[in-house]
Design a protein around this motif. Structure first.
Motif, mmCIF file in Angstrom:
data_model
loop_
_atom_site.group_PDB
_atom_site.id
_atom_site.type_symbol
_atom_site.label_atom_id
_atom_site.label_comp_id
_atom_site.label_asym_id
_atom_site.label_seq_id
_atom_site.Cartn_x
_atom_site.Cartn_y
_atom_site.Cartn_z
ATOM 1 N N SER A 1 8.084 2.683 3.509
ATOM 2 C CA SER A 1 6.639 2.465 3.609
ATOM 3 C C SER A 1 6.051 3.185 4.822
ATOM 4 C CB SER A 1 6.341 0.965 3.702
ATOM 5 O OG SER A 1 6.813 0.281 2.569
ATOM 6 N N ILE A 2 6.738 3.102 5.947
ATOM 7 C CA ILE A 2 6.264 3.777 7.153
ATOM 8 C C ILE A 2 6.290 5.285 6.955
ATOM 9 C CG2 ILE A 2 6.835 4.249 9.573
ATOM 10 C CD1 ILE A 2 7.818 1.275 9.697
ATOM 11 N N SER A 3 7.341 5.791 6.332
ATOM 12 C CA SER A 3 7.436 7.223 6.063
ATOM 13 C C SER A 3 6.249 7.710 5.236
ATOM 14 C CB SER A 3 8.748 7.511 5.319
ATOM 15 O OG SER A 3 8.813 8.850 4.882
ATOM 16 N N ARG A 4 5.904 6.975 4.178
ATOM 17 C CA ARG A 4 4.779 7.386 3.332
ATOM 18 C C ARG A 4 3.451 7.279 4.071
ATOM 19 N NH1 ARG A 4 3.632 8.846 -2.117
ATOM 20 N NH2 ARG A 4 1.500 9.633 -1.911
ATOM 21 N N ALA A 5 3.285 6.235 4.870
ATOM 22 C CA ALA A 5 2.042 6.089 5.626
ATOM 23 C C ALA A 5 1.855 7.237 6.611
ATOM 24 C CB ALA A 5 2.031 4.749 6.359
ATOM 25 N N VAL A 6 2.946 7.621 7.284
ATOM 26 C CA VAL A 6 2.878 8.738 8.242
ATOM 27 C C VAL A 6 2.565 10.037 7.496
ATOM 28 C CG1 VAL A 6 4.282 10.171 9.780
ATOM 29 C CG2 VAL A 6 4.336 7.673 9.992
ATOM 30 N N TYR A 7 3.243 10.271 6.385
ATOM 31 C CA TYR A 7 3.019 11.472 5.577
ATOM 32 C C TYR A 7 1.561 11.568 5.134
ATOM 33 C CZ TYR A 7 3.545 14.522 1.435
ATOM 34 O OH TYR A 7 3.410 15.516 0.487
ATOM 35 N N ASP A 8 1.027 10.492 4.542
ATOM 36 C CA ASP A 8 -0.356 10.523 4.056
ATOM 37 C C ASP A 8 -1.353 10.548 5.199
ATOM 38 O OD1 ASP A 8 0.144 10.699 1.368
ATOM 39 O OD2 ASP A 8 -0.060 8.560 0.971
ATOM 40 N N GLY A 9 -1.011 9.868 6.304
ATOM 41 C CA GLY A 9 -1.921 9.874 7.442
ATOM 42 C C GLY A 9 -2.122 11.268 8.007
ATOM 43 N N MET B 1 9.461 6.906 -1.020
ATOM 44 C CA MET B 1 8.080 6.802 -1.496
ATOM 45 C C MET B 1 7.309 8.112 -1.371
ATOM 46 S SD MET B 1 6.789 3.061 -0.204
ATOM 47 C CE MET B 1 7.599 1.556 -0.750
ATOM 48 N N LEU B 2 7.957 9.159 -0.926
ATOM 49 C CA LEU B 2 7.268 10.444 -0.798
ATOM 50 C C LEU B 2 7.107 11.087 -2.171
ATOM 51 C CD1 LEU B 2 9.093 11.870 2.356
ATOM 52 C CD2 LEU B 2 6.891 10.669 2.239
ATOM 53 N N PRO B 3 6.129 11.971 -2.332
ATOM 54 C CA PRO B 3 5.958 12.641 -3.612
ATOM 55 C C PRO B 3 7.237 13.344 -4.048
ATOM 56 C CG PRO B 3 4.092 13.070 -2.187
ATOM 57 C CD PRO B 3 5.112 12.374 -1.346
ATOM 58 N N GLU B 4 7.441 13.401 -5.348
ATOM 59 C CA GLU B 4 8.644 14.033 -5.879
ATOM 60 C C GLU B 4 8.760 15.472 -5.372
ATOM 61 O OE1 GLU B 4 10.846 14.615 -10.228
ATOM 62 O OE2 GLU B 4 8.784 13.872 -10.089
ATOM 63 N N ASN B 5 9.983 15.863 -5.063
ATOM 64 C CA ASN B 5 10.308 17.214 -4.588
ATOM 65 C C ASN B 5 9.849 17.495 -3.158
ATOM 66 O OD1 ASN B 5 11.520 17.905 -7.076
ATOM 67 N ND2 ASN B 5 9.503 18.408 -7.935
ATOM 68 N N LEU C 1 0.953 -0.330 0.804
ATOM 69 C CA LEU C 1 2.232 -0.321 1.506
ATOM 70 C C LEU C 1 2.417 -1.576 2.335
ATOM 71 C CD1 LEU C 1 2.498 3.386 2.654
ATOM 72 C CD2 LEU C 1 3.578 2.282 0.699
ATOM 73 N N ALA C 2 1.354 -2.075 2.940
ATOM 74 C CA ALA C 2 1.459 -3.299 3.727
ATOM 75 C C ALA C 2 1.893 -4.457 2.849
ATOM 76 C CB ALA C 2 0.122 -3.615 4.398
ATOM 77 N N MET C 3 1.387 -4.499 1.614
ATOM 78 C CA MET C 3 1.791 -5.532 0.673
ATOM 79 C C MET C 3 3.227 -5.334 0.240
ATOM 80 S SD MET C 3 0.046 -6.494 -2.972
ATOM 81 C CE MET C 3 -1.534 -6.618 -2.150
#
Length: 351
Positions: free
Chosen positions: A329-337, A276-280, A13-15
């Motif tokens: 990107s931030i949304s996905r990082a927060v979700y996975d974190g 970038m969140l998983p589908e659904n 995501l940083a890239m």
């Protein structure tokens, strides 16, 4: 030995955050109203923006559910919210545990259309008090042509009559400005919304103008380098608003369902929080866009049944596409974190 999933994601995501979205992607914000278009920038400023704050543990004011901490989630947010190309503010909270994170969470950012959440909440509170109904009808407030800064309030004319339910749906799902201003006029203008915000115990959020005036006079300041306190919110204040609404702190169950339901049907910002969140993945959100700034705020649901309140405000970054990618990107990082931390806690507890 393979890197942990979250570390690999952070590197990816940083890239990605430095790149534009694919040129072939369809324009997801086709329903975005005039409020959510970019305008020109002038070099006038009320005051400089604060310098990018150093990474630090988030210490929220005394408020239910907030706590202090540090860790890999903070590192992810700090990396992706790097403000070298413009200010970026982030706040997020796991509503199940109170685990929270922020970057420039106490700095004001332009609310843009994210203010429509507070406007709708103010109307629904009056419904709960018996002063209005969802089937009450009000006219759309159609903006009329006028020169920028030519009047305190931009001129509008009454349009078609719609029910409050219909106005709420348009304001939240399609970011419709005449519908929002119809509700705003019905409740008594920005002052009435500010009174509701104060009664809710929220600080760091204020509404000063109707949407017609905000759009007409947009571009007076560059939000990447300056702070205009009018019509602004801190990411922390927005997360407090989202968490309180989701948890039923200020509205009845039926009114909460109206607002959160509309946010789940939002059709603007598909390149932002949900991109970038998983589908659904279930997301209830509201976007905002003004001169050199884009934002998305809402509730993200996780597979294990938790809810995450998140607010991301991005300025600068060279283009709207780059701002959208930062948000995604931030949304996905927060979700996975949060998921990674939850999984680690479950493994530890089972030993």
């Amino acid at each position: 030995m393979k890197k942990p999933r979250f570390s690999r994601l952070l590197a990816t995501l940083a890239m990605a955050s430095a790149l534009a979205l694919p040129a072939g992607a369809a324009r997801a914000d086709s329903f975005e109203s005039e409020f959510d278009k970019l305008f020109g920038t002038e070099k006038r400023a009320p005051r400089p923006a604060p310098a990018q704050a150093p990474v630090r543990p988030f210490v929220a004011p005394a408020s239910p559910g907030f706590s202090s901490f540090s860790g890999s989630l903070e590192e992810a947010v700090a990396t992706l919210a790097n403000g070298a190309q413009g200010r970026i503010g982030v706040a997020a909270m796991d509503l199940s545990t109170g685990r929270s994170v922020s970057m420039l969470g106490d700095q004001p950012f332009p609310m843009a259309s994210t203010s429509k959440i507070a406007i709708v909440a103010t109307y629904l509170d009056l419904v709960d008090q018996g002063k209005f109904k969802l089937d009450d009808r009000f006219p759309l407030m159609i903006p009329q042509r006028s020169a920028r800064f030519s009047s305190t309030a931009a001129p509008v004319r009454p349009g078609a009559m719609l029910t409050a339910q219909g106005l709420i749906e348009l304001a939240i799902t399609r970011s419709d400005n005449p519908a929002t201003d119809a509700l705003l006029a019905a409740v008594g203008g920005p002052a009435a919304v500010n009174r509701w915000i104060q009664r809710a115990g929220l600080s760091g959020m204020r509404l000063d103008r109707d949407i017609a005036t905000l759009v007409r006079d947009d571009g007076e300041f560059n939000p990447a380098t300056t702070v205009d306190l009018r019509d602004s919110a801190t990411p922390l204040a927005m997360v407090q608003l989202l968490s309180g609404l989701y948890q039923g702190r200020w509205l009845s169950r039926s009114s909460r369902a109206v607002l959160i339901g509309a946010m789940e049907r939002c059709v603007t910002g598909r390149r932002r929080l949900p991109a970038m969140l998983p589908e659904n993945t279930r997301v209830a959100h509201k976007t905002g866009t003004l001169n050199n700034t884009s934002s998305d705020v809402g509730i993200i649901h996780t597979p294990d049944g938790r809810a995450i309140a998140i607010a991301v405000y991005v300025t600068g970054q060279g283009s709207r596409a780059n701002r959208d990618l930062r948000i995604a990107s931030i949304s996905r990082a927060v979700y996975d974190g949060y998921l990674t931390e939850s999984s680690s806690l479950r493994r530890t507890a089972s030993r």
